[in-house]
Structures are given as C-alpha cells and as structure tokens.
Design an enzyme around this catalytic site. Sequence first.
Site, short mmCIF file in Angstrom:
data_model
loop_
_atom_site.label_atom_id
_atom_site.label_comp_id
_atom_site.label_asym_id
_atom_site.label_seq_id
_atom_site.Cartn_x
_atom_site.Cartn_y
_atom_site.Cartn_z
N LYS A 78 150.72 24.50 -38.22
CA LYS A 78 149.60 23.89 -37.50
C LYS A 78 148.47 23.72 -38.50
CE LYS A 78 148.52 22.90 -33.07
NZ LYS A 78 149.43 22.57 -31.96
N THR A 150 154.52 15.05 -23.11
CA THR A 150 154.04 16.43 -22.95
C THR A 150 153.81 16.69 -21.46
OG1 THR A 150 152.94 16.27 -25.09
CG2 THR A 150 152.32 18.13 -23.70
N GLY A 180 141.84 21.60 -16.59
CA GLY A 180 141.74 20.77 -17.80
C GLY A 180 142.48 19.47 -17.57
N GLY A 182 142.22 16.46 -19.45
CA GLY A 182 142.11 15.53 -20.57
C GLY A 182 143.36 14.66 -20.57
N1 PHE Z 1 150.63 18.80 -31.01
C1 PHE Z 1 152.03 18.96 -30.82
C2 PHE Z 1 152.31 20.28 -30.11
O1 PHE Z 1 151.51 21.18 -30.13
C3 PHE Z 1 152.72 18.97 -32.14
C4 PHE Z 1 153.81 17.99 -32.47
C5 PHE Z 1 154.06 16.83 -31.79
C6 PHE Z 1 154.62 18.26 -33.54
C7 PHE Z 1 155.08 15.98 -32.17
C8 PHE Z 1 155.63 17.42 -33.94
C9 PHE Z 1 155.86 16.27 -33.26
O2 PHE Z 1 153.33 20.46 -29.50
#
Ligand code: PHE
Length: 346
Positions: A78, A150, A180, A182
């Site tokens: 990260k 997501t 939240g 967003g």
């Molecule tokens: N921001 C994404 C997460 O926390 C990270 C991510 C997305 C990594 C797509 C690789 C590919 O899950």
Amino acid sequence: YAESLCAWGGEFVASCHDADTGAFMFICVHSTARGPAAGGLRIKAYDAPVSAMEDGLRLSSAMTLKMAICDAPLGGGKSVIFVDPAVLEAQRPKILARFAALLESLHGTYYGAPDMNTGPDDMDFIYERSRYVFCRTAERGGSGSTTHHTALGTFHAILASAEFALGRRDLTGRSIVVQGVGGVGGALVEMLVRAGARVIVSDVVSARVDDLVSRFGVAAVAPEDAVTTACDILAPCATGGILNARSIPELRCAAIAGAANNQLETPEDDARLRDRGILYAPDFVASAGGVLHGVGFELWKWSEAQVDQAVERLGGILLDVFAAAKADKTGTREAAERLARSKLVR
Ligand code: PHE
C-alpha cells in the site's frame, strides 16, 4: 514509529520527502510471497507523517490477505501520501510525479492502484512515468474505476451475511445502515435499494446523504449515530477502526458487512464481536471486489461476466469462513485469516 514497524512484520518501506511541496510518501511492501506487492495509493490529510506511514503499514498487511483470498499472483502493499490539502490541490501533478519516481525506483516490486482520493486519471498520469500501476482509464488501456466491483463484492458479502445470520438471503424489508456513502458506499446503496432493503445512510459530507435521500428515498442518520443505529446489517464503508472496545458493546445489529478497510481496531475486537453474537464479514474479503476487477481484467484478461462471477464467489468464500468460525468457535476474522495464510505458503 519503531514499535509499529516491529509489530508490522512486513518486508520494507520505501519513503521520501518532497522538499518543494512538503509531502511525505511511503510505499509499504508487506509481502511478496505470492508475487510483486500491489495495493492502492491513498492520499489523506493525516495529522502527521508518522500516522500516514502507520496507516500504510496496516493497510499493506490487509492487502496481503486480500490478494491471497483472491488467489491473485500478487503480494500485499500500500502507499500513502501525507500532504496539506491546499498544497495537494495546487500541486497535484508535482506530487504524483515525485511518487512515480519513488515507484519507478522499486522496479516492479510494488504496483500501485486507486484508493481513497486517487483514481484512474491519477494512474494514467503516474503510468507516463512508471508503468507499475493497475486501473488506468479505459482510454489508456486500463480497467478503470474499481468502485462498481468493490460495491458488488460488498453486496454479495451482505447477502451471505443475511443467509447465515438471518436465515435467508432475501433482503426485502431488511434494514441496512451504510456508514460512509462515497464512491463505494453510494454504489452499494443503489444495489441494496434495488434488492428491496430498507436503507439508512450516513456520511460526514452531508451533500452525499442529501443526494441519496432525494434519489432513492432512503433514510439518514447523523454520522455519530451510524454505528449504534438499530438495524439488521451494518455496512461500514468509510474509514477503519470503527469496531472497537467502545463501540462493540453499543452495536444493535445482527451482522456487519462493509467495504471499509481495517474495520477492527485491534485483533481482540474479533472475539468481542463473536461473544456478542454479531456476525462479522471480514473486511479483506468483503472489499476484495476491487482487486478482482483490477487483476481480473488486467492480468487474467477476464470478461465482464468472469469478473462478476469471481466477485460473486466472495459470498461463497464468506459462507465457508462463517461455517469454519462456528465449528472452531473462533472469530470470523481469525477464520478468514487462517484461510488466507494457507495460501501464502508456496
Ligand atoms: N484500493 C484497492 C483495495 O484496497 C487496491 C487494488 C485495486 C489493488 C485493484 C490492485 C488492483 O482493494
């Protein structure tokens, strides 16, 4: 910060200070056991550079587990940038260029991706200087925003939680608090409303709440009341650390399934939830849809339908995790972590 580095157990942190903008940046590589590390780039107005680094450390270890759960050929990492919001506004390209230089210096040991306050446009910009990023815009050959998938993964986590904790998957009439709203939380609200749920939203940005109330007729609660509002399922989709020794005794829900990273403040909070009989869908599973989007489209060259199917399977993984936790009388986070760790040994 020595203590947090010792507790972290990751591989290394690359850091730099950009004297011109005052920005501090950290790339935290937690594990490369499954492949090069990958994870989002987060930009936030932290109170101090060390807080940014500590957030990066915690988020990077969660990425290791998330990548393993997804069977991705990637490790966990990260990156975080600490910068004054006004400076960011005025000098975003300069800051991102400095980040790209740091990224390039790792020669592919870490891949960036969008996260809080970064998006596909930023990935395009970084890619011009260092190719180690996921989720560029579609125009530039990337898979674009991870938001939809997501949210879809979190939706399937909610279905699985309803099945296990409430006895049926059908969300009709179920009350669900989305804390939240967003990008991800907002998209989730739409899915829940379509599924017939009674949605209650909350956000520190009141314009986001007003928009959802007028578009979908959902109810709203003040941010400070979100977590303790009586409901069937609580979906934390804001920042981390909201499930802790103070909040857990006050919870009035049957299950928790949301997209926020690092929802548990400490490892002990897992057992606290178990002892209260509240089902917890571990965040690194419930939020893994974004990774399946980036990795599915870009590495595995999957079709939209294949990505959707993989995201749907997160619900099945959670049902297995819930059953394992019940059988072993452990917390669900512990059960999920055990599953993920079994995928780290090669
Ligand atoms: N921001 C994404 C997460 O926390 C990270 C991510 C997305 C990594 C797509 C690789 C590919 O899950």
